[in-house]
Design an enzyme around this catalytic site. Structure first.
Site, PDB file in Angstrom:
ATOM      1  N   ARG A 251      56.799  39.093  10.986  1.00  0.00           N
ATOM      2  CA  ARG A 251      56.956  38.211  12.135  1.00  0.00           C
ATOM      3  C   ARG A 251      57.269  39.057  13.358  1.00  0.00           C
ATOM      4  NH1 ARG A 251      61.281  35.992  12.134  1.00  0.00           N
ATOM      5  NH2 ARG A 251      62.221  36.478  10.124  1.00  0.00           N
TER       6      ARG A 251
ATOM      7  N   TYR B 205      49.301  37.828  10.010  1.00  0.00           N
ATOM      8  CA  TYR B 205      50.439  37.894   9.075  1.00  0.00           C
ATOM      9  C   TYR B 205      51.138  36.522   8.903  1.00  0.00           C
ATOM     10  CZ  TYR B 205      54.930  38.445   7.099  1.00  0.00           C
ATOM     11  OH  TYR B 205      56.008  38.247   6.299  1.00  0.00           O
ATOM     12  N   GLY B 206      51.540  36.246   7.697  1.00  0.00           N
ATOM     13  CA  GLY B 206      52.168  34.991   7.277  1.00  0.00           C
ATOM     14  C   GLY B 206      52.950  34.192   8.300  1.00  0.00           C
ATOM     15  N   GLY B 207      54.153  34.658   8.612  1.00  0.00           N
ATOM     16  CA  GLY B 207      55.054  33.864   9.444  1.00  0.00           C
ATOM     17  C   GLY B 207      54.496  33.573  10.836  1.00  0.00           C
TER      18      GLY B 207
ATOM     19  N   LYS C 210      57.454  28.591   9.577  1.00  0.00           N
ATOM     20  CA  LYS C 210      58.488  28.851  10.588  1.00  0.00           C
ATOM     21  C   LYS C 210      58.201  28.089  11.890  1.00  0.00           C
ATOM     22  CE  LYS C 210      60.540  31.830   7.886  1.00  0.00           C
ATOM     23  NZ  LYS C 210      61.768  31.456   7.207  1.00  0.00           N
TER      24      LYS C 210
ATOM     25  N   HIS D 151      67.027  26.345   8.168  1.00  0.00           N
ATOM     26  CA  HIS D 151      66.522  27.492   7.412  1.00  0.00           C
ATOM     27  C   HIS D 151      67.371  27.611   6.139  1.00  0.00           C
ATOM     28  CE1 HIS D 151      65.570  32.106   7.562  1.00  0.00           C
ATOM     29  NE2 HIS D 151      64.738  31.471   6.794  1.00  0.00           N
TER      30      HIS D 151
ATOM     31  N   CYS E 206      69.023  38.417   2.567  1.00  0.00           N
ATOM     32  CA  CYS E 206      70.298  38.216   1.877  1.00  0.00           C
ATOM     33  C   CYS E 206      70.105  37.572   0.503  1.00  0.00           C
ATOM     34  CB  CYS E 206      71.233  37.348   2.719  1.00  0.00           C
ATOM     35  SG  CYS E 206      71.886  38.190   4.153  1.00  0.00           S
ATOM     36  N   GLY E 207      68.869  37.517   0.020  1.00  0.00           N
ATOM     37  CA  GLY E 207      68.640  37.031  -1.345  1.00  0.00           C
ATOM     38  C   GLY E 207      68.557  35.522  -1.471  1.00  0.00           C
TER      39      GLY E 207
ATOM     40  N   ASP F  15      63.488  27.973   1.199  1.00  0.00           N
ATOM     41  CA  ASP F  15      63.528  28.508   2.569  1.00  0.00           C
ATOM     42  C   ASP F  15      63.882  27.476   3.636  1.00  0.00           C
ATOM     43  OD1 ASP F  15      63.229  30.788   4.271  1.00  0.00           O
ATOM     44  OD2 ASP F  15      61.256  30.078   4.896  1.00  0.00           O
TER      45      ASP F  15
HETATM   46  C1  OXD Z   1      62.179  34.896   6.738  1.00  0.00           C
HETATM   47  C2  OXD Z   1      61.123  34.452   5.819  1.00  0.00           C
HETATM   48  O1  OXD Z   1      62.028  35.940   7.390  1.00  0.00           O
HETATM   49  O2  OXD Z   1      61.352  33.445   5.124  1.00  0.00           O
HETATM   50  O3  OXD Z   1      63.190  34.214   6.839  1.00  0.00           O
HETATM   51  O4  OXD Z   1      60.049  35.060   5.777  1.00  0.00           O
HETATM   52 MN    MN Z   2      63.070  32.385   5.748  1.00  0.00          MN
END
Ligand code: OXD
Ligand code: MN
Length: 610
Positions: free
Chosen positions: A88, A216-218, A225, A245, A269-270, A294
């Site tokens: 992102r 790219y994804g995001g 997002k 989020h 942060c997992g 997410d």
């Molecule tokens: C983030 C994601 O960056 O979910 O939070 O990709």
């Molecule tokens: Mn996320």
């Protein structure tokens, strides 16, 4: 300008497939965008399996996707993005509200007219020689009043195939939309991936997203997002709900009692691991069910509780670090029908990433398609390489995941990565204090994210890059929600990453976090004790079930310690943070901080700690 439902689009000369809708607003808008971007073909996506097969074949034939070994990874493909387009891009992401103040000090802002003009020029003829895919999708269960419809126009088949996993895409979305004009208008064009021509612009007032110059994804899977968080948070403020989020999980006790929690952790942060956590064997009978990993959309139900749905249909997870130890459910989730982006490839047609189980192979093909040898300085998988996998692959998918009503939330958890100060778990005194904990949430950077380790970055509610309007006003919205929720969830702060004086983690983390989760759920149900400190409630030693865990009473005390000295510093830094957000931060949050300072300042520990 209208695109008529014929095989040749009279207004653009593009050949067009037959859309399954009579929505004239939608036709007009698609026509307008096709006139601007001038694609050779327009394909209306129906979300069918036949379409997936056809588009996948096309993606393979054009080198966009590489098939993996069908025995090792059935239905899986690998994609490599441009090396300059792997994450992102917060500095190229804009909120285009009429005034800069509405976007607030934490967002980049562009005036809507300027953004439309600037990106309009880039879109002009951008799809010449290409196909425009019309991707209708629903965020949220198709029949849920929570859900929102979006339509993304994109010239990337990779985007279509990812959107098909991440959202409820195709015919069902058009059916849900009917003749309504209430849909998010997303336009994405890949251009030549020149970062100078890369912008992701959100127009909250128009329910519109324009994204150019990235694959790219995001930046390009606009439902995630962009719609579910940035536009979603704006709509949530306007309509009286919360777009957060947050992961959503269900905790099942051995007696079969279910409790649902939502949790916000900044990136890295997992979060996905927590959403798919497997309790240790000693915690027999406890099960964690994933509702989402997410994003949570939360509304007040008729019963006065907060109810959450996961608007997504798939996981777009970070691959490195995922292993049988850290997340066995994710390993199973990605075993089939998964798209991988920027991971490494093995010679026998499988994928590989840093931290995956087993020996590091002697040779790999790296994420850029180059030969790689064990011990090479460069990483074989990109640190932000991803898997896109359908939620239905998750063996611990909650049976409620698609419930149109959502799940009732008993607890909200905020968490960050903090080497000191923040105890393993802290319960807020009330909603206002909980919102304060979220508003001042911070996490220390890891090397993967920035190159610098241990820098504290405030990330309120983990929404810093995702809030579609002014942050102080967003805090005000959280506070106002309290008046709508008669039976609010309890709010907690957690920290799995506290270190001792030697720099060792005090708490084992991973599946053992279920012990903390149990305390949280028990507190939410008011059936377990705790110790009051000036900044919130923490568990006493006997309050958390530590059976079978090799942790001494002293270490548990370090894990749960609230140090007056550390907190006085923290509260000062929190004050600077709130001040930096400007005059829209609710006075109640400043007052809350003053109260905490006053309580801490008179605490006898302060004198003791010296
Ligand atoms: C983030 C994601 O960056 O979910 O939070 O990709
Ligand atoms: Mn996320």
């Amino acid at each position: 300008m209208t695109t008529t439902p014929t095989n040749t689009d009279a207004t653009t000369n593009a050949s067009a497939s037959l859309p399954a809708t009579t929505n004239t607003t939608l036709f007009e808008w698609v026509g307008e965008m096709a006139k601007l971007t001038q694609p050779d073909h327009i394909v209306w996506c129906d979300g069918s399996d036949a379409e997936r097969r056809r588009l996948t074949e096309h993606a393979v034939a054009t080198g966009v996707l590489k098939p993996l070994d069908p025995k090792k990874r059935p239905g899986c493909y690998l994609s490599r993005s441009s090396p300059n387009d792997v994450a992102r891009v917060e500095h190229l992401t804009f909120i285009c509200t009429p005034t800069k103040e509405e976007a607030g000090p934490t967002n980049n802002w562009m005036a809507p007219a300027d953004a439309y003009a600037k990106l309009g020029k880039l879109f002009d003829g951008s799809m010449k020689g290409r196909t425009m895919y019309v991707v209708p999708y629903v965020m949220g269960p198709v029949d849920s009043p929570f859900s929102k419809v979006g339509v993304e126009l994109t010239d990337s088949v990779y985007v279509v195939l990812n959107m098909r996993i991440m959202t409820r895409m195709g015919r069902a979305a058009l059916e849900r939309l009917g003749d309504s004009n209430d849909f998010n208008r997303g336009v994405h064009s890949t251009l030549d991936l020149d970062p100078e021509k890369r912008f992701i612009c959100h127009f909250p007032e128009d329910n519109t997203i324009w994204s150019v110059g990235s694959g790219y994804g995001g930046n390009v899977l606009l439902g995630k997002k962009c719609l579910a968080l940035r536009i979603g948070s704006y709509l949530g403020k306007k309509e009286g709900w919360l777009a957060e989020h947050m992961l959503i999980l269900g905790v099942e006790s051995p007696e079969g009692q279910f409790s649902y929690v939502a949790a916000a952790f900044p990136s890295a942060c997992g979060k996905t691991n927590f959403a798919m956590m497997i309790p240790p064997r000693r915690f027999k009978g406890w099960k964690i069910w994933t509702v989402g990993d997410d994003i949570a959309w939360m509304r007040v139900g008729d019963d006065g509780r907060l109810w959450a749905v996961n608007p997504e249909n798939g996981y777009f997870g970070v691959a490195p670090g995922t292993s049988l130890k850290s997340n066995a459910n994710a390993m199973q989730t990605t075993a089939k029908d998964t798209l991988f982006t920027n991971v490494a490839a093995t010679a026998d047609g499988d994928v590989w990433w840093d931290g995956i189980d087993g020996e590091v192979p002697d040779e790999l093909t790296d994420w850029q398609g180059r030969p790689w040898k064990k011990g090479a300085a460069d990483k074989a998988s990109h640190p932000n390489s991803r898997f896109t996998a359908p939620v239905t692959n998750n063996p611990m998918l909650s049976r409620e995941w698609d419930n149109p009503a959502g799940v009732p939330i008993s607890a909200i958890i905020f968490g960050g990565r903090r080497a000191d100060t923040v105890p393993l778990v802290l319960q807020s005194f009330n909603w206002l204090h909980g919102v304060y904990l979220g508003a001042t949430l911070g996490s220390e950077t890891t090397a993967a994210a920035t190159g610098k380790v241990g820098i504290l970055r405030r990330d309120p509610m983990a929404m810093l890059p995702f809030c579609g309007y002014d942050m102080g006003t967003y805090f005000g919205h959280w506070l106002a929600m309290r008046h709508r929720i008669q039976n609010p969830p309890k709010i907690f702060l957690v920290n799995w990453f506290r270190k001792d004086e030697e720099g060792k983690f005090v708490w084992p983390g991973f599946g053992e976090n279920v012990r903390v989760l149990k305390w949280i759920v028990d507190r939410a149900r008011v059936r377990i004790g705790g110790r009051e400190t000036p900044v919130g409630w923490v568990p006493r030693e006997g309050d958390v079930d530590l059976s079978g865990l090799d942790i001494s009473a002293e270490r548990f005390e370090i894990a749960t310690k609230v140090s007056a000295k550390e907190w006085m510093k923290e509260l000062e830094s929190q004050g600077e943070w709130l001040a930096s957000l400007g005059p829209t931060v609710p006075a109640a949050l400043h007052k809350q901080r003053e109260l905490l300072v006053a309580a801490m300042a008179t605490h006898p520990d302060l004198a003791e700690e010296g």
